[in-house]
Design an enzyme around this catalytic site. Structure first.
Site, PDB file in Angstrom:
ATOM      1  CG  HIS A 277      -1.614   1.173   1.528  1.00  0.00           C
ATOM      2  ND1 HIS A 277      -2.956   1.472   1.107  1.00  0.00           N
ATOM      3  CD2 HIS A 277      -1.200   2.194   1.841  1.00  0.00           C
ATOM      4  CE1 HIS A 277      -3.288   2.695   1.390  1.00  0.00           C
ATOM      5  NE2 HIS A 277      -2.359   3.442   1.874  1.00  0.00           N
ATOM      6  CD  GLU A 278       1.936   3.623   3.612  1.00  0.00           C
ATOM      7  OE1 GLU A 278       2.656   4.585   3.179  1.00  0.00           O
ATOM      8  OE2 GLU A 278       1.059   3.422   4.378  1.00  0.00           O
ATOM      9  CG  HIS A 281       0.599   6.211  -0.717  1.00  0.00           C
ATOM     10  ND1 HIS A 281      -0.720   6.828  -1.141  1.00  0.00           N
ATOM     11  CD2 HIS A 281       0.143   5.605   0.320  1.00  0.00           C
ATOM     12  CE1 HIS A 281      -1.616   6.492  -0.216  1.00  0.00           C
ATOM     13  NE2 HIS A 281      -1.037   5.801   0.520  1.00  0.00           N
ATOM     14  CD  GLU A 357      -4.080   6.632   2.348  1.00  0.00           C
ATOM     15  OE1 GLU A 357      -3.786   5.510   2.335  1.00  0.00           O
ATOM     16  OE2 GLU A 357      -3.221   7.796   2.435  1.00  0.00           O
TER      17      GLU A 357
END
Length: 417
Positions: A277-278, A281, A357
């Site tokens: 997930h990070e 980004h 997100e």
């Protein structure tokens, strides 16, 4: 003067009563019928005690959030209306003939008043987090963080105030634009500095001890074409039971960071999902997009603040004991306007953040191909932080930079169909 202060006080009380009524009596946060019994329903992954604590803590935390926001505005208004800001300015001007010393003395005095006045609310928030088992921080550690906050914020604010009064004196019509031009390099510098200078003041950072896990994380980063050589962990278990991970910094100071609570409470597939997930980004350049958006929004914000600031001083300067736009006694008015404009823009910035997100969640699922780990991760995040799965509407738009836990789980489930 008395009427203005009484009116502002009444308005603040009514504001607090509204949010108490909204959060504790009418705010809708129940699970929709269509989702009951699904993996998005907290009753399927929380026991009865956790459900009760989650509901109680979320309402208290959200109420304190909304009640705390306008507190400083109210304080600034009193300082202006009661003439206290003018008295502080007069005192500061007696300390030295140097303008720099005068401004520094005034800003320090103002910061001290705000910090001391806000301390009871901050303390109550800290105590509730302890009572509900979210915080594990000792009182000494909490006080230390408050002191660090003060001594980081004070010089940064002092620098901004010095620049503001210099610009408004030299370039009254365009000060807001020149101030914005200066925020660009300063913001980039702070982004670069934060991981190696500011963050270590609060916690200890060190390379991830679990080298096998680090290898798997770096392998995942390689799949995502992300240049990374190290993963860091931080000893957040000394302060909280909540879970988190993030990518911070820019350029050579970029870091992948895992809270040790995350390492202790999640299994490897869940940790890899959070890391993916990070990485999402990073791959989608959300840091730079967010930074660019912040700078554009700050340009518009400074323009609006300039117009309102000048209008108020022109119409009510005498009432607030302000002689001119460059009067040091006007600083509380400027800070009040910055706070109001920032809060007013938060629904927009939060909406953009939630969109990013959601995109990062989707990327993580595509990278790990493990939807089961995604669902269990969201459930564990909710349990660890006693987060409401479906918060009331106003809480979501003003406070949530992430989709709600219910929305995140729904997105995973819908994506699997």
């Amino acid at each position: 003067m008395g009427k203005w202060i009484a009116g502002a006080g009444l308005l603040y009380v009514l504001y607090g009563l509204f949010f108490y009524w909204y959060l504790f009596m009418t705010g809708e946060s129940s699970v929709p019928e269509a989702l009951k019994g699904t993996s998005a329903d907290p009753a399927t992954f929380m026991n009865q005690r956790e459900l009760i604590l989650s509901e109680e803590y979320s309402k208290i935390k959200d109420f304190l959030f909304f009640f705390r926001i306008p507190f400083e505005w109210f304080l600034f208004f009193i300082l202006l209306t009661a003439g206290l800001s003018k008295k502080m300015k007069d005192w500061a001007e007696q300390t030295s003939r140097r303008r720099f010393i005068q401004i520094a003395a005034y800003v320090f005095c103002l910061f001290l008043i705000v910090a001391l006045a806000s301390l009871p609310l901050d303390w109550i928030s800290y105590q509730y987090s302890l009572d509900y088992g979210i915080s594990t921080q000792t009182t000494a550690s909490w006080i230390k963080d408050q002191v660090i906050d003060f001594w980081i914020s004070f010089p940064l604010t002092l620098g901004a105030v010095l620049v503001f009064f210099w610009l408004i004196k030299k370039h009254e019509k365009r000060w807001w634009f020149y101030a914005w031009c200066l925020t660009v390099p300063v913001t980039l510098f702070l982004f670069f500095l934060q991981p190696v200078v500011i963050d270590p003041l609060y916690n200890d950072f060190y390379p991830l001890k679990n080298k096998e896990l680090e290898h798997h994380i770096l392998k995942l980063a390689d799949q995502a074409d992300i240049p990374a050589n190290h993963v860091y962990e931080v000893n957040m278990s000394e302060k909280t039971n909540a879970l988190n991970a993030y990518v911070t910094g820019i350029g050579a100071n970029k870091r992948i960071v895992l809270w040790d609570t995350t390492l202790n409470k999640l299994d490897e597939p869940e940790i890899l999902f959070i890391m993916a997930h990070e990485m999402g980004h990073y791959v989608m350049k959300h840091v730079y997009i967010g930074l660019g958006g912040y700078l554009l929004l700050s340009l518009a914000g400074l323009f609006v603040i300039d117009k309102i600031y000048k209008w108020i001083i022109r119409r009510h300067g005498r009432r607030f004991n302000i002689k001119s736009k460059a009067d040091l006694a006007a600083l509380p008015l400027l800070l009040l306007l910055i706070g109001v404009v920032s809060f007013a823009s938060s629904p927009f910035t939060n909406a953009v953040s939630r969109h990013q997100e959601k995109a990062a969640d989707k990327y993580a699922i595509e990278l790990t191909k493990n939807k089961k780990a995604a669902v269990s991760t969201f459930q564990e995040l909710s349990k660890a932080g006693l987060s409401e799965a479906n918060p009331p509407f106003l809480v979501k738009i003003f406070k949530y930079g992430h989709p709600t836990i219910m929305e995140r789980i729904q997105n995973v489930e819908q994506g699997s169909k």
